[in-house]
Design a protein around this motif. Structure first.
Motif, short mmCIF file in Angstrom:
data_model
loop_
_atom_site.label_atom_id
_atom_site.label_comp_id
_atom_site.label_asym_id
_atom_site.label_seq_id
_atom_site.Cartn_x
_atom_site.Cartn_y
_atom_site.Cartn_z
N PRO A 60 0.74 -1.15 -0.03
CA PRO A 60 -0.21 -0.02 0.13
C PRO A 60 0.82 1.32 0.07
CG PRO A 60 -0.93 -1.67 1.66
CD PRO A 60 0.34 -2.29 1.09
N PHE A 61 1.89 1.45 0.66
CA PHE A 61 2.88 2.37 0.78
C PHE A 61 3.43 2.68 -0.72
CE2 PHE A 61 6.91 4.73 2.47
CZ PHE A 61 6.08 5.89 2.81
N ALA A 62 3.58 1.69 -1.28
CA ALA A 62 4.28 1.82 -2.70
C ALA A 62 3.07 2.50 -3.71
CB ALA A 62 4.53 0.53 -3.22
N VAL A 63 2.01 2.14 -3.44
CA VAL A 63 0.77 2.60 -4.16
C VAL A 63 0.81 4.29 -4.06
CG1 VAL A 63 -1.48 2.87 -4.53
CG2 VAL A 63 -0.62 0.58 -4.20
N HIS A 64 1.04 4.66 -2.79
CA HIS A 64 0.95 5.92 -2.50
C HIS A 64 2.18 6.68 -3.02
CE1 HIS A 64 -0.56 9.66 -0.70
NE2 HIS A 64 0.35 9.64 0.29
N GLY A 65 3.39 6.13 -2.99
CA GLY A 65 4.61 6.66 -3.47
C GLY A 65 4.48 6.76 -5.20
N ILE A 66 4.01 5.91 -5.81
CA ILE A 66 3.68 5.88 -7.30
C ILE A 66 2.93 6.96 -7.63
CG2 ILE A 66 2.95 4.43 -9.13
CD1 ILE A 66 3.79 1.98 -7.93
N SER A 67 1.65 7.12 -6.99
CA SER A 67 0.87 8.13 -7.22
C SER A 67 1.37 9.49 -7.19
CB SER A 67 -0.48 7.92 -6.36
OG SER A 67 -0.15 8.47 -5.05
N GLU A 68 2.25 9.82 -6.31
CA GLU A 68 2.83 11.24 -6.35
C GLU A 68 3.71 11.28 -7.56
OE1 GLU A 68 1.80 12.96 -4.18
OE2 GLU A 68 1.63 11.79 -2.23
N LEU A 69 4.51 10.51 -8.11
CA LEU A 69 5.08 10.88 -9.28
C LEU A 69 4.12 10.65 -10.53
CD1 LEU A 69 8.59 9.09 -9.00
CD2 LEU A 69 8.09 11.51 -9.47
N SER A 70 3.12 10.11 -10.47
CA SER A 70 2.17 9.94 -11.50
C SER A 70 1.46 11.42 -11.49
CB SER A 70 0.93 9.09 -11.24
OG SER A 70 -0.25 9.13 -12.02
N PHE A 71 1.07 11.87 -10.23
CA PHE A 71 0.58 13.40 -10.25
C PHE A 71 1.62 14.21 -10.81
CE2 PHE A 71 1.09 17.14 -7.28
CZ PHE A 71 -0.01 17.92 -7.73
N ALA A 72 2.88 14.21 -10.47
CA ALA A 72 4.02 14.98 -11.13
C ALA A 72 3.88 14.74 -12.59
CB ALA A 72 5.31 14.51 -10.48
N GLY A 73 3.96 13.46 -13.42
CA GLY A 73 3.95 13.40 -14.62
C GLY A 73 2.66 14.18 -15.37
N VAL A 101 8.19 5.47 -14.33
CA VAL A 101 9.40 5.83 -13.48
C VAL A 101 9.37 5.49 -12.17
CG1 VAL A 101 10.90 7.84 -13.20
CG2 VAL A 101 9.86 7.49 -15.53
N ALA A 102 8.34 5.85 -11.29
CA ALA A 102 8.35 5.70 -9.94
C ALA A 102 8.25 4.06 -9.77
CB ALA A 102 7.18 5.97 -9.33
N ALA A 103 7.55 3.39 -10.43
CA ALA A 103 7.40 1.90 -10.15
C ALA A 103 8.88 1.16 -10.59
CB ALA A 103 6.31 1.43 -11.06
N ALA A 104 9.22 1.75 -11.53
CA ALA A 104 10.48 0.78 -12.09
C ALA A 104 11.62 1.20 -11.05
CB ALA A 104 11.02 1.23 -13.32
N THR A 105 11.74 2.42 -10.52
CA THR A 105 12.57 2.71 -9.50
C THR A 105 12.50 1.91 -8.23
OG1 THR A 105 12.77 5.07 -10.42
CG2 THR A 105 13.68 4.64 -8.34
N ILE A 106 11.29 2.00 -7.73
CA ILE A 106 10.94 1.19 -6.64
C ILE A 106 11.24 -0.23 -6.69
CG2 ILE A 106 9.29 0.41 -5.04
CD1 ILE A 106 8.01 3.27 -5.51
N GLY A 107 10.80 -0.84 -7.80
CA GLY A 107 11.14 -2.32 -8.29
C GLY A 107 12.46 -2.64 -8.20
N VAL A 108 13.41 -1.96 -8.77
CA VAL A 108 14.90 -1.98 -8.76
C VAL A 108 15.57 -1.76 -7.51
CG1 VAL A 108 16.96 -1.38 -9.88
CG2 VAL A 108 15.01 -1.54 -11.35
N LEU A 109 15.35 -0.85 -6.79
CA LEU A 109 16.04 -0.17 -5.66
C LEU A 109 15.43 -1.05 -4.27
CD1 LEU A 109 16.35 3.65 -5.96
CD2 LEU A 109 18.22 1.73 -6.76
N GLY A 110 14.08 -1.62 -4.40
CA GLY A 110 13.54 -1.90 -3.27
C GLY A 110 13.16 -3.52 -3.43
N SER A 170 12.10 2.76 2.20
CA SER A 170 13.25 4.04 2.30
C SER A 170 13.23 4.71 0.68
CB SER A 170 14.75 3.59 2.44
OG SER A 170 14.51 3.05 3.97
N ALA A 171 13.05 3.81 -0.20
CA ALA A 171 13.02 4.34 -1.70
C ALA A 171 11.77 5.13 -1.85
CB ALA A 171 13.29 3.46 -2.74
N ILE A 172 10.79 4.66 -1.42
CA ILE A 172 9.17 5.26 -1.50
C ILE A 172 9.23 6.63 -1.07
CG2 ILE A 172 6.88 4.95 -1.11
CD1 ILE A 172 7.36 1.89 -1.46
N GLY A 173 10.02 6.46 0.43
CA GLY A 173 10.19 7.62 1.23
C GLY A 173 10.73 8.91 0.71
N ILE A 174 11.62 8.41 -0.17
CA ILE A 174 12.51 9.50 -0.91
C ILE A 174 11.98 10.08 -2.09
CG2 ILE A 174 14.71 10.10 -2.24
CD1 ILE A 174 15.98 7.85 -0.51
#
Length: 317
Positions: free
Chosen positions: A51-64, A85-94, A102-106
């Motif tokens: 669920p936290f990842a969903v919220h993090g992805i939505s923030e960059l979706s909002f930016a896009g 971009v957000a999902a790939a970053t979280i998937g690779v780093l986390g 931590s990646a999502i919080g950033i």
């Protein structure tokens, strides 16, 4: 007119409702597709604790989406780009939960800050800015509907292809990896699919309340059943009911759609939680050992002489 009547009229206004209903045909079609996507993706969000990842992805979706609005390009494409971009970053780093969080919080404050910057630079209608945060599916036009349906089809095909191994990897990743399942690859692939689902959901309830469409229906279904077949079915039903009900209620009011969708979704979760609690208590009652009358117990057991001691029972000292 009293204040209460004015508020009620603002929330629920069904004057000329039949005429307005014709105008949201695209919205209802897109809503059904998004409910299907959000309900199915939400099953794995719950299973994989994302669920936290969903919220993090939505923030960059909002930016896009905000960047696309500023540049005058397709908002859906911008939203999808930011999500991927957000999902790939979280998937690779986390790969581990702690690294992922931590990646999502950033990413979250960075994406939200970019979105606010782009909206501040945008000089167009204020309603367009507000819609990115709170949803605007009532105003979905034909090009947007085409993009939404096309992207939904991609998500559904991807989920169908990876469903069985993804269930295995989500349930027991260590055993799945030992059996040769590409757990890391599946994790990255699902994050990208989740990014697409979140980008679509942002078009409905906005970036701030996307959890109500991707997480809450699946969480409600998980409270009702653990069946691998019934769980995704119920999750999809709850998601579709939430979004279509929100569209129909928001149609005759001046309030954005997101409060209606989130309220229906939350009500379904409360109902699912009540059903789950009731079933758990009934199951507990059925599993509880029945009361045995004292007269039915062999005297040998009461006296501890060992003559009638059942196997596995120790004698009373």
């Amino acid at each position: 007119m009293t204040l209460a009547d004015a508020i009620w009229h603002q929330l629920f206004d069904f004057d000329n409702y039949g005429e307005l209903l014709v105008l949201v045909r695209n919205s209802l079609i897109a809503g059904a597709a998004l409910g299907l996507v959000g309900g199915l993706a939400g099953v794995f969000v719950i299973m994989r604790d994302l669920p936290f990842a969903v919220h993090g992805i939505s923030e960059l979706s909002f930016a896009g989406a905000s960047a696309a609005l500023l540049l005058g390009t397709n908002i859906v494409v911008g939203s999808i780009t930011g999500s991927i971009v957000a999902a790939a970053t979280i998937g690779v780093l986390g790969t581990r939960a702690r690294d992922r969080n931590s990646a999502i919080g950033i990413l979250m404050p960075f994406g939200l800050g970019l979105g606010v910057l782009f909206l501040a630079l945008y000089k167009g209608r204020a309603a367009n800015k507000f819609g990115l945060l709170t949803g605007q599916i009532v105003a979905v036009d034909t090009p947007q509907t085409t993009w939404l349906l096309g992207t939904s089809a991609v998500v559904l095909v991807a989920l169908a292809v990876m469903w069985r191994p993804l269930v295995f990897a989500s349930t027991d990743p260590d055993v799945a990896e030992a059996r040769g399942v590409p757990v890391r690859t599946l994790s990255v692939a699902f994050m990208i699919v989740l990014g697409l689902a979140v980008a679509l959901s942002v078009q409905v309830v906005g970036a701030l309340l996307v959890l109500s469409l991707v997480v809450t229906p699946a969480a409600a279904a998980a409270r009702v059943t653990a069946s691998p077949v019934l769980l995704p079915v119920l999750s999809v039903v709850f998601a579709v009911v939430s979004i279509e009900g929100g569209i129909l209620l928001a149609l005759g009011s001046s309030i954005p759609i997101s409060p209606y969708v989130t309220t229906i979704s939350f009500a379904l979760y409360l109902a699912g939680r009540c059903v789950g609690t009731y079933r758990t208590r009934r199951g507990g009652d059925r599993r509880r050992a029945p009361d045995v009358p004292r007269e039915a117990i062999s005297p040998g057991l009461l006296e501890g002489d060992g003559k009638d001691t059942a196997p596995g029972l120790s004698r009373t000292p």
